[in-house]
Design an enzyme around this catalytic site. Structure first.
Site, PDB file in Angstrom:
ATOM      1  N   ASP A  28       0.967  -0.692  -0.090  1.00 36.19           N
ATOM      2  CA  ASP A  28       0.068  -0.076  -0.224  1.00 36.19           C
ATOM      3  C   ASP A  28       0.875   1.210  -0.290  1.00 36.19           C
ATOM      4  O   ASP A  28       2.000   1.254   0.400  1.00 36.19           O
ATOM      5  CB  ASP A  28      -1.025   0.130   1.657  1.00 36.19           C
ATOM      6  CG  ASP A  28      -0.437  -0.504   1.955  1.00 36.19           C
ATOM      7  OD1 ASP A  28       0.802  -1.011   2.712  1.00 36.19           O
ATOM      8  OD2 ASP A  28       0.063   0.126   3.401  1.00 36.19           O
ATOM      9  N   GLU A  29      -0.063   2.250  -0.914  1.00 36.56           N
ATOM     10  CA  GLU A  29       0.848   3.703   0.157  1.00 36.56           C
ATOM     11  C   GLU A  29       2.492   3.783  -1.004  1.00 36.56           C
ATOM     12  O   GLU A  29       3.026   4.167  -0.312  1.00 36.56           O
ATOM     13  CB  GLU A  29       0.631   4.393   1.405  1.00 36.56           C
ATOM     14  CG  GLU A  29      -0.644   4.362   1.275  1.00 36.56           C
ATOM     15  CD  GLU A  29      -0.969   4.804   3.179  1.00 36.56           C
ATOM     16  OE1 GLU A  29      -1.194   5.382   3.102  1.00 36.56           O
ATOM     17  OE2 GLU A  29       0.304   4.737   4.200  1.00 36.56           O
TER      18      GLU A  29
END
Length: 912
Positions: A570-571
């Site tokens: 993620d991210e």
């Protein structure tokens, strides 16, 4: 009057263009003589002065630091060049008790939002990395004078809405000396509530400037009067708790209430074909609640029956519980079914009277995946906390522990052959070269022995796995990659330097995670510019492979197979766009990667298949998973949906479920337990998706119909939203989102706790409990009042009518029963387990001189005290606390609070 005019002129002289705020040194009347030539004279003497370790320590002990949130209003806080942005103004006051002319110091502190501008020319504030900032004197610094407050105003990004935002443990650094923590910035513990207190933070008082996020923010501050209205529909009913089981079973029929079954003499267990070790933990919990094993106790028999299954999917955990006058029988097909039957028996018990009614319970779980995630990377949490969490998960029939052990801020698991990961990556201290530790973050302070540092040894991890196995809980390890990997990167950088220094070039490069010639400029969500693995290096995949293999070995040693591994994914900020290694890789690869922009997906796909080839199911967060080509992913893959429902998060959930992936709901506004319980600046937690997540909201969640929650919830600013679940197409006619397909759905739900703001085990428990019980309720039981999903697509809003008046009435009735069960029976069991759950704040109002009070969990005691009209609400008071039982005549200022079920801990008090 003259002093006021002079002070005003000084403020105007350093005003900020386009901003209504200015900052200047604040002086007391007794310290006026320290201004002007006297201060300048002292500054000129600085070169002749020198710090000693003793004087630095004394200065840090005496320096008073006050953090003050001034305004979130853009017109007051943003400059003329930021007309469409959101900014805030805050102040840090530094008050010395002695004259200090030296200018050769720096104060380091954690600031969650980056500083855009400093509004006092005597100081600079620079961001070091992540949230670590540095205050330093400029050439205009005139020194510290005894009793004179130096006020450092600054502008920051976005907003600050909580008194818990300012991190603790500011520390002062002078070259050649050991850093010293500034005593006034350390946390203290409230003796009655057991919660952290930030004495350095000034209380919020201005609703518009400090509490409101924007001009459209309609979220009411959860003061006592607001809570009173929220609780007003609840009716105190102890009877509702008697036969209530949490989580709610499929069916429960009371066969007699006239002749209760007495368990005070214990139980005599007949295991028959059931392995005693499989149910030992559940029996131990019964014993802690007062029902021990005894040769003279009531008979409790286990009966194995392979026909007792949940449904056609064969979800594990079904059981039947029969309570009769002459004995108790639990029938199940698996170990978990027998344990869950014992959990339901424990749920029927009231610790004050060990008798239950005769009844028959037939039960099975709603979802196979009933999970809890805990982040021990940002701030470390003890093995004992994990044990306690697993105990409570098993007690309430949760079965998946997602253990997040590596992130930017630390690496928390010993990996055989890579000692640098824990020697360096498990601790933060003031070593800006990061040769011995990572730099401080999240208010960790300058020392490696801080409680927020630490790691699990291999033996610790094996203990955790075996503890979980004994309670039918699967552990899912997670070491976040390729983003959120700063701890791993810095640890492997140190390893590289060590082997290069000894001329071992091959060893140095074996697990290297970065390209030294990468000139990419980026910033992660947490403001790191060096936290992402280089996905074009073979050494990166060698590292990932090594880590997973070593973790799998620990699982094997523990007899707890590694079934799932969470990649993270993620991210990702994309740290490789100007990496020569990546430019070459894209130009010459045979992997189908045609663009630099495809590299993130390539990493996830490659690692997912690497994991799958080991017989392990790969898992990742939904944003990273959405970038992959599903055809390149293993068919058996898990995705955690952390998208906000009011921001169309249901669309990604449906898209990924329709791919056939194991789709686990982790939606932040209802499942992130690091968010505040109530909309109050004193509540702990981050608040980017919601500012109020109490147990009732979690109970109200309709997970099988995500968009239907638009009929009962508002967005983060308490404004209605519309959830359009119809087919959506782009300009080329390609479907971008669609409803769930018939036969597709979600594998389960998972609660999350992220630890950026959570430094202690006590606060972790406060944030998880009692919300974890409602997580269990939603994961195990599907309520009859939940809105059926419309596979043809539908548009939901507060007037769309799918959530009917009858459904709403059923929801309120069931919540009333569960709230009473928590207050009258269940919280007492958390007390027995020494779980420091949150005691709710009390609703109250005064009408015609009468105090009316209520509480979210009827059954907990409420206390109040009357303060004089002149009393300062924040001052220590000597007035006696009185028990509230019914509306009572009061006068003056009123303080009100609740008491834990055990009577030992107090909830945070509110004032009227």
């Amino acid at each position: 009057m003259k002093k006021t005019i002079i002070a005003s002129a000084l403020l105007l002289s350093i005003g900020v263009v386009g901003c209504q705020y200015s900052s200047a040194p604040s002086t007391s009347d007794d310290a006026q003589s320290a201004n002007g030539s006297d201060l300048q004279h002292k500054a000129n003497q600085a070169a002749d002065s020198a710090w000693t370790q003793a004087s630095l320590k004394q200065f840090a002990a005496d320096l008073k630091v006050t953090y003050r949130m001034v305004t979130n209003v853009p017109e007051e806080s943003c400059s003329a060049t930021q007309p469409d942005e959101q900014c805030f103004i805050a102040e840090i006051d530094l008050t010395s008790s002695v004259n200090i002319p030296h200018a050769d110091w720096a104060i380091y502190f954690s600031q969650m939002r980056p500083v855009q501008a400093v509004l006092n020319p005597q100081f600079s504030i620079t961001r070091v990395q992540g949230d670590l900032h540095k205050i330093a004197p400029t050439e205009q610094f005139t020194g510290f004078s005894a009793g004179v407050t130096q006020r450092i105003g600054f502008r920051g990004e976005l907003w600050q809405l909580s008194e818990t935002d300012p991190m603790p443990n500011y520390y002062i650094v002078v070259d050649g000396l050991e850093p010293v923590v500034i005593a006034s910035t350390q946390l203290s513990i409230d003796a009655e509530t057991g919660m952290e207190v930030r004495p350095y933070v000034e209380a919020f008082t201005d609703e518009k400037r400090q509490y409101r996020r924007t001009a459209t923010d309609n979220l009411a501050w959860s003061r006592a009067e607001v809570l009173f209205e929220a609780n007003n529909a609840l009716v105190v009913n102890r009877e509702a708790a008697i036969n209530r089981i949490i989580p709610t079973p499929l069916s429960a029929s009371v066969t007699s209430s006239n002749t209760p079954v007495d368990l005070s003499q214990g139980i005599e267990v007949n295991y028959q074909q059931v392995d005693s070790a499989a149910v030992a933990a559940a029996l131990s919990r019964l014993a802690r609640l007062g029902v021990k094993q005894s040769d003279t106790g009531l008979s409790l028999a286990f009966v194995k029956n392979s026909k007792v299954t949940a449904d056609e999917q064969g979800i594990d955990g079904a059981y039947q519980l029969k309570v009769a006058i002459d004995g108790i029988t639990i029938t199940a097909a698996t170990d978990s079914g027998f344990s869950y039957g014992l959990s339901s028996l424990a749920a029927l018990i009231d610790t004050r009277e060990l008798s239950i009614n005769t009844m028959v319970v037939d039960d099975a779980p709603r979802y196979d995946f009933r999970g809890m995630h805990i982040d021990v990377a940002r701030n470390f949490h003890s093995k004992q906390l994990i044990f306690d969490l697993i105990d409570q998960m098993a007690a309430y029939k949760l079965n998946k522990l997602h253990l997040h052990m590596a992130d930017d801020e630390a690496w928390r698991l010993e990996i055989d052959g890579l000692p640098e990961l824990t020697d360096i990556g498990s601790k933060r201290c003031h070593d800006l070269t990061e040769s011995t530790c990572l730099i401080p973050q999240l208010g960790s302070g300058p020392f490696a022995d801080a409680s927020v540092n630490g790691f699990y040894s291999k033996a610790d991890y094996i203990d955790i796995l075996q503890y979980a196995s004994a309670r039918q809980v699967e552990v899912i390890p997670s070491m976040d990659m390729p983003g959120h990997s700063r701890a791993a990167i810095k640890s492997m950088d140190a390893r590289y330097r060590k082997f290069m220094a000894s001329g071992e070039n091959n060893a140095a490069n074996e697990y290297l995670l970065t390209d030294a010639n990468d000139t990419t400029v980026y910033s992660s969500v947490q403001y790191y510019n060096d936290n992402t693995l280089n996905v074009c290096l073979e050494s990166t995949y060698h590292f990932v492979d090594k880590v997973i293999d070593e973790i799998a070995k620990l699982h094997q040693q523990a007899g707890h197979p590694l079934k799932r591994y969470h990649i993270g994914a993620d991210e990702t900020a994309g740290a490789w766009k100007q990496s020569p290694q990546c430019v070459d890789f894209v130009a010459n690869n045979d992997k189908g990667v045609k663009s630099i922009d495809d590299l993130g997906a390539y990493f996830i796909e490659r690692v997912a298949n690497m994991v799958s080839a080991k017989g392990i199911e790969p898992a990742g967060w939904s944003d990273g998973m959405s970038h992959t080509n599903a055809d390149n992913m293993p068919a058996k893959s898990q995705t955690n949906i952390w998208d906000v429902i009011s921001h169309h998060g249901y669309q990604r959930a449906h898209n990924q479920a329709n791919l056939g992936w194991d789709t686990v709901l982790s939606n932040p506004e209802v499942l992130y337990f690091d968010f505040p319980y109530e909309a109050d600046p004193k509540e702990h937690g981050y608040y980017w998706a919601t500012r109020a997540l109490n147990s009732q909201k979690l109970f109200s969640f309709m997970p099988d119909n995500l968009p239907a929650n638009a009929e009962q919830w508002n967005d983060i600013e308490n404004n209605p939203f519309t959830a359009d679940d119809s087919v959506k197409k782009d300009e080329q006619g390609k479907v971008t989102s669609a409803p769930l397909q018939q036969g597709k759905g979600f594998s389960g739900i998972q609660g999350q706790i992220w630890s950026e703001t959570i430094r202690s085990d006590e606060v972790a428990e406060y944030m998880m409990f009692p919300r974890l019980l409602m997580l269990a309720e939603k994961a195990w039981h599907k309520a009859k009042w939940e809105v059926p999903y419309q596979y043809q697509g539908a548009v939901y809003h507060q007037n769309s009518g799918y959530f009917t008046a009858d459904m709403r009435k059923q929801q309120q009735q069931q919540w009333n029963d569960i709230a009473n069960t928590l207050g009258h029976k269940e919280l007492a069991k958390l007390d027995v387990a020494n779980i420091e759950y949150r005691v709710p704040t009390v609703g109250a109002k005064i009408e015609a001189g009468l105090l009316y009070a209520n509480i979210a969990f009827p059954g907990l005691k409420i206390e109040y005290r009357q303060l004089s009209e002149e009393s300062d609400n924040n001052a220590a008071e000597t007035a006696s606390w009185l028990e509230y039982q019914a509306p009572v005549k009061v006068s003056g200022n009123i303080e009100i609070r609740a008491i834990s079920a055990s009577g030992k801990r107090k909830g945070r008090s509110l004032f009227l």
